[in-house]
Scaffold this motif. Structure first.
Motif, PDB file in Angstrom:
ATOM      1  N   ASN A  86       6.193  10.912  -4.625  1.00 24.29           N
ATOM      2  CA  ASN A  86       5.383  11.493  -5.412  1.00 24.29           C
ATOM      3  C   ASN A  86       5.457  12.889  -5.395  1.00 24.29           C
ATOM      4  O   ASN A  86       5.170  13.577  -6.374  1.00 24.29           O
ATOM      5  N   ARG A  87       5.430  13.467  -4.388  1.00 29.77           N
ATOM      6  CA  ARG A  87       5.474  15.046  -4.378  1.00 29.77           C
ATOM      7  C   ARG A  87       6.653  15.479  -4.853  1.00 29.77           C
ATOM      8  O   ARG A  87       6.716  16.385  -5.444  1.00 29.77           O
ATOM      9  N   ILE A  88       7.859  14.752  -4.688  1.00 26.89           N
ATOM     10  CA  ILE A  88       9.133  15.336  -5.233  1.00 26.89           C
ATOM     11  C   ILE A  88       8.856  15.351  -6.722  1.00 26.89           C
ATOM     12  O   ILE A  88       9.458  16.237  -7.630  1.00 26.89           O
ATOM     13  N   ARG A  89       8.283  14.328  -7.045  1.00 29.31           N
ATOM     14  CA  ARG A  89       8.087  13.933  -8.664  1.00 29.31           C
ATOM     15  C   ARG A  89       7.402  14.857  -9.308  1.00 29.31           C
ATOM     16  O   ARG A  89       7.784  15.435 -10.544  1.00 29.31           O
TER      17      ARG A  89
ATOM     18  N   GLU B   1       0.838  -1.224  -0.006  1.00 29.52           N
ATOM     19  CA  GLU B   1       0.164   0.079   0.113  1.00 29.52           C
ATOM     20  C   GLU B   1       0.777   1.285  -0.102  1.00 29.52           C
ATOM     21  O   GLU B   1       1.978   1.276   0.355  1.00 29.52           O
ATOM     22  N   PRO B   2       0.490   2.577  -0.458  1.00 28.87           N
ATOM     23  CA  PRO B   2       1.262   3.396  -0.527  1.00 28.87           C
ATOM     24  C   PRO B   2       1.665   3.881   0.976  1.00 28.87           C
ATOM     25  O   PRO B   2       0.617   3.841   1.668  1.00 28.87           O
ATOM     26  N   ASP B   3       2.789   4.103   1.248  1.00 32.74           N
ATOM     27  CA  ASP B   3       3.455   4.599   2.445  1.00 32.74           C
ATOM     28  C   ASP B   3       3.700   6.149   2.608  1.00 32.74           C
ATOM     29  O   ASP B   3       3.676   6.796   1.543  1.00 32.74           O
ATOM     30  N   THR B   4       4.146   6.313   3.564  1.00 32.98           N
ATOM     31  CA  THR B   4       4.686   7.858   3.846  1.00 32.98           C
ATOM     32  C   THR B   4       5.879   8.304   2.703  1.00 32.98           C
ATOM     33  O   THR B   4       6.191   9.110   2.105  1.00 32.98           O
ATOM     34  N   ARG B   5       6.783   7.051   2.619  1.00 34.59           N
ATOM     35  CA  ARG B   5       7.910   7.369   1.582  1.00 34.59           C
ATOM     36  C   ARG B   5       7.419   7.436   0.354  1.00 34.59           C
ATOM     37  O   ARG B   5       7.906   8.135  -0.502  1.00 34.59           O
ATOM     38  N   ALA B   6       6.410   6.619  -0.317  1.00 40.24           N
ATOM     39  CA  ALA B   6       5.774   6.575  -1.498  1.00 40.24           C
ATOM     40  C   ALA B   6       5.406   7.867  -1.795  1.00 40.24           C
ATOM     41  O   ALA B   6       5.410   8.610  -2.776  1.00 40.24           O
TER      42      ALA B   6
END
Length: 83
Positions: A78-81, A69-74
């Motif tokens: 995504n925000r950086i991307r 599942e998406p986690d805080t790292r993912a």
């Protein structure tokens, strides 16, 4: 055997002496043992590697795959991307 000279720093020399004393052998013997441990004596067996790869094909089914599942790292990535 062939004679070889090595340049070691003080820490390496002290560590080598400690091991040699503990094992009751010469510095040279410790170096030979370490080299024997560090350098493989046999060449990789390509046929055996290929056989292992072929034998492993199909071992996992789709049911064995772990989904994440998406986690805080993912979310962070995504925000950086996005910029």
């Amino acid at each position: 055997m062939r004679r070889t000279n090595l340049h070691l720093d003080e820490f390496q020399t002290a560590a080598l002496d400690t091991v040699a004393r503990a094992e009751g052998v010469s510095r040279a013997e410790v170096v030979r043992r370490l080299i024997d441990r560090g350098i493989p004596t046999a060449l990789p067996d390509l046929d055996a590697d290929l056989t292992a790869i072929e034998d492993s094909y199909g071992v996992w089914s789709e049911d064995d795959l772990v989904t994440r599942e998406p986690d805080t790292r993912a979310a962070h990535l995504n925000r950086i991307r996005r910029g």
